[in-house]
Design a protein around this motif. Structure first.
Motif, mmCIF file in Angstrom:
data_model
loop_
_atom_site.group_PDB
_atom_site.id
_atom_site.type_symbol
_atom_site.label_atom_id
_atom_site.label_comp_id
_atom_site.label_asym_id
_atom_site.label_seq_id
_atom_site.Cartn_x
_atom_site.Cartn_y
_atom_site.Cartn_z
ATOM 1 N N GLY A 98 11.830 9.682 -5.846
ATOM 2 C CA GLY A 98 12.686 8.584 -5.462
ATOM 3 C C GLY A 98 12.499 8.118 -4.032
ATOM 4 O O GLY A 98 13.249 7.260 -3.554
ATOM 5 N N GLY A 99 11.511 8.675 -3.339
ATOM 6 C CA GLY A 99 11.298 8.339 -1.940
ATOM 7 C C GLY A 99 10.555 7.027 -1.755
ATOM 8 O O GLY A 99 10.130 6.373 -2.715
ATOM 9 N N THR A 100 10.376 6.646 -0.497
ATOM 10 C CA THR A 100 9.802 5.354 -0.147
ATOM 11 C C THR A 100 8.603 5.537 0.765
ATOM 12 O O THR A 100 8.685 6.250 1.772
ATOM 13 N N ILE A 101 7.513 4.896 0.402
ATOM 14 C CA ILE A 101 6.349 4.781 1.279
ATOM 15 C C ILE A 101 6.340 3.348 1.782
ATOM 16 O O ILE A 101 6.192 2.416 0.992
ATOM 17 N N VAL A 102 6.553 3.157 3.086
ATOM 18 C CA VAL A 102 6.633 1.813 3.644
ATOM 19 C C VAL A 102 5.414 1.606 4.539
ATOM 20 O O VAL A 102 5.146 2.405 5.439
ATOM 21 N N THR A 103 4.665 0.561 4.258
ATOM 22 C CA THR A 103 3.377 0.363 4.922
ATOM 23 C C THR A 103 3.316 -0.989 5.612
ATOM 24 O O THR A 103 3.782 -1.993 5.071
ATOM 25 N N CYS A 104 2.745 -0.995 6.815
ATOM 26 C CA CYS A 104 2.660 -2.243 7.578
ATOM 27 C C CYS A 104 1.253 -2.543 8.064
ATOM 28 O O CYS A 104 1.039 -3.558 8.734
ATOM 29 N N ALA A 105 0.304 -1.677 7.792
ATOM 30 C CA ALA A 105 -1.049 -1.902 8.324
ATOM 31 C C ALA A 105 -2.035 -0.995 7.607
ATOM 32 O O ALA A 105 -1.650 -0.187 6.761
ATOM 33 N N SER A 106 -3.297 -1.129 7.985
ATOM 34 C CA SER A 106 -4.360 -0.313 7.392
ATOM 35 C C SER A 106 -5.465 -0.126 8.423
ATOM 36 O O SER A 106 -6.572 -0.613 8.261
ATOM 37 N N THR A 107 -5.156 0.595 9.487
ATOM 38 C CA THR A 107 -6.110 0.691 10.585
ATOM 39 C C THR A 107 -7.356 1.490 10.229
ATOM 40 O O THR A 107 -8.384 1.363 10.899
ATOM 41 N N SER A 108 -7.296 2.312 9.160
ATOM 42 C CA SER A 108 -8.489 3.065 8.755
ATOM 43 C C SER A 108 -9.170 2.439 7.539
ATOM 44 O O SER A 108 -10.156 2.990 7.034
ATOM 45 N N GLY A 109 -8.664 1.324 7.056
ATOM 46 C CA GLY A 109 -9.271 0.654 5.903
ATOM 47 C C GLY A 109 -8.219 0.042 5.014
ATOM 48 O O GLY A 109 -7.138 0.617 4.820
ATOM 49 N N PHE A 110 -8.526 -1.151 4.469
ATOM 50 C CA PHE A 110 -7.542 -1.925 3.713
ATOM 51 C C PHE A 110 -7.494 -1.565 2.229
ATOM 52 O O PHE A 110 -6.526 -1.885 1.560
ATOM 53 N N GLN A 111 -8.535 -0.928 1.700
ATOM 54 C CA GLN A 111 -8.565 -0.583 0.286
ATOM 55 C C GLN A 111 -7.952 0.801 0.097
ATOM 56 O O GLN A 111 -8.563 1.814 0.411
ATOM 57 N N HIS A 112 -6.715 0.834 -0.438
ATOM 58 C CA HIS A 112 -5.998 2.093 -0.612
ATOM 59 C C HIS A 112 -6.223 2.650 -2.014
ATOM 60 O O HIS A 112 -6.294 1.896 -2.986
ATOM 61 N N GLN A 113 -6.267 3.981 -2.105
ATOM 62 C CA GLN A 113 -6.328 4.655 -3.405
ATOM 63 C C GLN A 113 -5.275 5.756 -3.440
ATOM 64 O O GLN A 113 -5.080 6.472 -2.459
ATOM 65 N N TYR A 114 -4.580 5.844 -4.577
ATOM 66 C CA TYR A 114 -3.608 6.916 -4.751
ATOM 67 C C TYR A 114 -3.498 7.216 -6.232
ATOM 68 O O TYR A 114 -3.910 6.425 -7.080
ATOM 69 N N ASP A 115 -2.948 8.378 -6.544
ATOM 70 C CA ASP A 115 -2.755 8.793 -7.932
ATOM 71 C C ASP A 115 -1.408 8.238 -8.403
ATOM 72 O O ASP A 115 -0.352 8.706 -7.961
#
Length: 451
Positions: free
Chosen positions: A339-356
């Protein structure tokens, strides 16, 4: 320009600085000024190079540029100091796209915005200085006002922007997606970008929070972001950096429990000096979330989650404050609580994100996108600074002529907190109007200095 600077400097020794500053209203506006620019003719200069090898020093130039005419609702400010943000780094290496595309698109909006579509781009999204002139329709601000500028530029001619100005279809980041930015002797802003300069801070200190402090406020505190509450466990990546340093302070001020992730003992010590007790030095502990360029290491996700639980007494993060992007995003999704929150505002190490996605959907987590802040959020964030509740994180400053070097250090992550740039200010430490408030917070104001 020298007359303007002398008028502003006269306030340093005056018993009535506001009266001295009001005198700038009678001074002529220079026909040109020095600004830090990238040039359209050089926008392909780094083609074929890896991001890490692109050098901002080669693309950022200090040159004389014509002073633009003011449009209705705008203000011209004499910029005493500015600061480096990642968007200036991106502009200088022409990633992910050349910002001249932004200027061309903005130039098509109206006759007035056509001024921005030029073969040079004056960059910079932070500024502290003095209002010189205001355009028609401006009533809140006048020549001589000491101000800081936030970087949200909006047209507000569409209904969508009137619930949250960040949703305006013509929302842009000043100095990144518009011209005439803050890394210059003069800057053009919309009047609704202006806020009062915190009176206990120097010019370079006052200039440094604008973009990152407002961004952190919306991302963590606002109902448009994670809506942080007391007792929340907040995982903060890059917790001693330009953005993370403000997120750490806001978590502590708001009664949350920050878990600060850094990459060196020195950065860990800075977090502790801010008051954070739970710190992970990811370099010292050897966390590597990718086996290779294509494969993430889920065993490292688990080890990282276990380390967080060791520090928190068994709790997972309620909020993950994300901005590195590709390198860390898979781990961020994994370690957030159910139920938690991942809040993102940038991608300084790369814009293409991958997650399971199993860890997102089956555990009912949320990913929230957060981009800068609306005027109300920026004003509230600036108010915290003015009250001495949140403090600047300036570690070092450079003169305008060395902006390229300043941006290079940020690009190489060879900095702590914020790197400031003196534009018209001839030295650090000028512009302080409330010495009593400053004295109460001197140590906190200077804790990043020299790092």
């Amino acid at each position: 320009m020298q007359d303007i600077l002398e008028a502003i400097m006269a306030a340093e020794e005056s018993n009535d600085p506001d009266r001295e500053l009001a005198g700038v209203a009678g001074l002529p506006v220079p026909e040109s000024y020095r600004g830090v620019v990238v040039r359209a003719e050089e926008s392909r200069m780094f083609d074929g190079m890896a991001t890490r090898d692109k050098d901002p020093r080669k693309a950022l130039h200090v040159q004389e540029v014509p002073t633009p005419e003011l449009a209705p609702g705008e203000a011209l400010i004499a910029v005493m100091a500015s600061a480096i943000n990642y968007n200036t780094v991106w502009t200088s290496i022409f990633e992910p796209v050349s910002t001249f595309r932004f200027l061309e698109r903005y130039g098509r909006v109206s006759e007035l915005t056509r001024r921005h579509d030029l073969p040079y781009h004056v960059v910079g999204s932070d500024a502290a200085g003095v209002v010189l002139r205001t355009g028609p329709g401006v009533t809140r601000w006048a020549a001589g006002d000491e101000v800081v500028a936030h970087c949200l530029s909006v047209e507000l001619e569409d209904a969508a922007g009137h619930d949250d100005t960040m949703l305006d279809p013509q929302q842009r980041i000043w100095g990144f997606e518009t011209n005439f930015g803050g890394l210059a002797e003069l800057a053009v802003v919309k009047a609704n970008q202006l806020m009062p300069k915190p009176r206990h801070l120097s010019w370079e200190e006052a200039a440094s929070p604008g973009l990152v402090n407002s961004t952190a406020y919306r991302q963590l505190v606002s109902h448009h972001g994670a809506n942080m509450k007391q007792g929340d466990v907040v995982l903060i990546w890059g917790a001693s950096g330009g953005l993370g340093g403000y997120a750490t302070q806001m978590a502590l001020n708001g009664g949350a429990i920050p878990v600060c992730v850094v990459s060196s003992p020195e950065k860990a010590e800075l977090c502790r000096r801010m008051g954070a007790d739970l710190v992970i030095d990811r370099a010292a502990e050897g966390f590597r979330f990718w086996k290779d360029e294509q494969t993430q290491d889920q065993d490292e996700w688990r080890r990282f989650g276990e380390r967080i639980r060791e520090l928190t007494g068994g709790e997972d993060p309620d909020i993950v404050f994300e901005h590195p992007g590709r390198e860390t995003f898979g781990a961020s999704v994994y370690v957030a609580r159910r139920g938690g929150t991942i809040v993102t505002c940038a991608s300084t190490s790369g814009f293409q994100h991958q997650y399971d996605n199993r860890y997102l959907w089956m555990h009912l987590k949320r990913i929230v996108g957060s981009h800068f802040a609306n005027y109300h959020e920026a004003w509230q964030a600036n108010r915290l600074v003015a009250l001495g509740k949140v403090h600047p994180t300036v570690s070092r400053t450079y003169p305008l002529e060395q902006t390229g070097q300043a941006a290079y250090e940020v690009h190489r992550n060879a900095h702590q907190g914020k790197v400031g740039v003196r534009c018209l200010a001839p030295a650090d430490g000028l512009g302080v109007r409330d010495g009593e408030l400053r004295a109460r917070h001197e140590d906190a104001i200077n804790r990043f200095r020299g790092h």
